[in-house]
Design a protein around this motif. Structure first.
Motif, PDB file in Angstrom:
ATOM      1  N   ASP A 239       3.375   3.553  -9.679  1.00  0.00           N
ATOM      2  CA  ASP A 239       2.680   4.616 -10.287  1.00  0.00           C
ATOM      3  C   ASP A 239       1.978   5.854  -9.986  1.00  0.00           C
ATOM      4  N   GLU A 240       1.399   5.843  -9.401  1.00  0.00           N
ATOM      5  CA  GLU A 240       0.594   6.717  -8.714  1.00  0.00           C
ATOM      6  C   GLU A 240       1.877   8.065  -8.195  1.00  0.00           C
ATOM      7  N   ALA A 241       2.262   7.174  -7.545  1.00  0.00           N
ATOM      8  CA  ALA A 241       3.372   7.608  -5.948  1.00  0.00           C
ATOM      9  C   ALA A 241       4.451   8.591  -7.931  1.00  0.00           C
TER      10      ALA A 241
ATOM     11  N   GLU B 153       0.391  -1.091  -0.277  1.00  0.00           N
ATOM     12  CA  GLU B 153      -0.357  -0.125  -0.066  1.00  0.00           C
ATOM     13  C   GLU B 153       0.972   1.167  -0.171  1.00  0.00           C
TER      14      GLU B 153
ATOM     15  N   TYR C 142      10.479  -0.770  -8.796  1.00  0.00           N
ATOM     16  CA  TYR C 142       9.675  -1.654  -9.743  1.00  0.00           C
ATOM     17  C   TYR C 142       9.644  -3.565  -9.377  1.00  0.00           C
TER      18      TYR C 142
ATOM     19  N   THR D 117       2.243   4.349  -0.759  1.00  0.00           N
ATOM     20  CA  THR D 117       1.875   5.856  -1.572  1.00  0.00           C
ATOM     21  C   THR D 117       2.845   7.243  -2.080  1.00  0.00           C
ATOM     22  N   THR D 118       4.370   7.129  -1.505  1.00  0.00           N
ATOM     23  CA  THR D 118       5.444   7.748  -2.062  1.00  0.00           C
ATOM     24  C   THR D 118       6.588   6.770  -3.026  1.00  0.00           C
TER      25      THR D 118
ATOM     26  N   ASP E  65       3.750   9.468 -10.229  1.00  0.00           N
ATOM     27  CA  ASP E  65       2.756  10.206 -11.607  1.00  0.00           C
ATOM     28  C   ASP E  65       2.349  11.999 -10.669  1.00  0.00           C
ATOM     29  N   ALA E  66       3.040  11.639  -9.471  1.00  0.00           N
ATOM     30  CA  ALA E  66       2.583  12.976  -8.403  1.00  0.00           C
ATOM     31  C   ALA E  66       4.278  13.685  -8.551  1.00  0.00           C
ATOM     32  N   TRP E  67       4.575  12.914  -8.514  1.00  0.00           N
ATOM     33  CA  TRP E  67       6.252  13.698  -8.338  1.00  0.00           C
ATOM     34  C   TRP E  67       6.638  14.306  -9.506  1.00  0.00           C
TER      35      TRP E  67
ATOM     36  N   PHE F  88       1.448  -0.471  -8.701  1.00  0.00           N
ATOM     37  CA  PHE F  88       0.375   0.540  -8.588  1.00  0.00           C
ATOM     38  C   PHE F  88       0.586   1.037  -7.856  1.00  0.00           C
ATOM     39  N   GLY F  89       1.171   1.608  -6.769  1.00  0.00           N
ATOM     40  CA  GLY F  89       1.342   2.559  -5.154  1.00  0.00           C
ATOM     41  C   GLY F  89       2.587   3.249  -5.947  1.00  0.00           C
TER      42      GLY F  89
END
Length: 301
Positions: A73-75, A25, A206, A27-28, A77-79, A70-71
């Motif tokens: 990936d999301e982190a 899970e 990854y 997130t960073t 995108d934000a970075w 997946f986490g």
């Protein structure tokens, strides 16, 4: 009439999460300090994650790896939001202190003044480019001094431990003079025998190499520089060419092959790339150069 008690079917429990050193899970993105979280590399998060990834395949382990990636990936995108990235692709074989390593470090240093430099996050030319970018706010002499210190342990074989300690020592000596992120690494545990370099502000690591390869090419909106390399670098050249060939005109990013003799004689990818570009939207965006200064003039501002 007496009613029979209603019997509820038991709700099946969620399958147990496989024993894993990584957080599914998350997130960073990682920091080098997180991946190298113990004095001995063999005990570090990076080594534990690689060892775990090599265990026998199970559905649970596959689910944890997929959730983790997946986490990331999301982190990622934000970075990258609001930042412009230029990719530097090159092989892992360059030794600290050799000519190829120094040239890659100088390239990263020049590009890091205006962009975030993204690499595959490993050793060799990747480490050199990340090092140069990480020291972008320092004069070039600082890069030379850092390389001279690193060259005492030129490669990660035979001892990742010594290679890691030398890098962490250099990193600690320059950490105070930096102001903003300039360096990103995107390595993979698929090549876990190659340790990640520490000269990154953030590390998007990854489990799936195919995901990592595609994303690394995708996020480099300012262009990609291809240093002399072997099969992996050649694959990246034509994977990026495929994306540019089918892109809309506003989405084509410069492709810059550095090393005229290498890309025309040793591994002659340039003639094929030039022929592929033809009259497509990528025509005019593929370049063959011999100097770092030429590269800096071609990437997007």
């Amino acid at each position: 009439m007496k009613r029979r008690p209603v019997r509820h079917r038991p709700v099946p429990l969620a399958p147990p999460v496989a024993r894993a050193p990584v957080d599914p899970e998350r997130t960073t993105l990682y920091t080098p300090e997180e991946l190298y979280d113990t004095p001995a590399y063999v005990d570090s998060l990076d080594a534990r994650a690689y060892s775990w990834s090599r265990e026998q395949h199970t559905r649970e382990r596959a689910r944890v790896r997929a959730l983790h990636d997946f986490g990331i990936d999301e982190a990622l995108d934000a970075w990258v939001a609001g930042r412009h990235l230029v990719g530097v692709m090159g092989g892992h074989a360059a030794q600290r202190g050799d000519q190829t390593y120094r040239a890659a470090a100088r390239l990263g240093h020049v590009l890091g003044r205006r962009h975030v430099v993204a690499t595959g996050g490993g050793p060799g030319a990747m480490e050199a480019a990340n090092l140069g970018a990480w020291l972008a706010t320092y004069p070039l002499e600082a890069v030379t001094t850092a390389i001279d210190g690193l060259a005492e342990v030129p490669g990660f074989a035979p001892s990742i431990q010594d290679w890691m300690v030398a890098a962490m020592t250099v990193r600690a000596g320059y950490a105070g003079g930096r102001q903003q992120p300039t360096s990103l690494g995107i390595p993979t545990w698929f090549y876990g025998h190659e340790p990640p370099n520490v000269f990154c502000d953030a590390v998007a690591k990854y489990f799936r190499n195919a995901t990592r390869e595609a994303i690394l090419l995708e996020i480099c909106d300012a262009g990609i520089v291809f240093l002399p390399g072997a099969a992996g670098t050649v694959q990246e050249v034509f994977q990026d060419a495929c994306e540019n060939y089918y892109a809309t005109p506003d989405r084509v990013a410069p492709m810059i092959l550095l090393g005229r003799a290498y890309w025309t004689e040793v591994l002659p990818a340039w003639p094929l790339l030039q022929a592929l570009a033809g009259e497509s939207v990528m025509a005019g965006h593929v370049h063959l150069v011999d100097s770092v200064d030429e590269v800096a003039a071609l990437v997007r501002r």
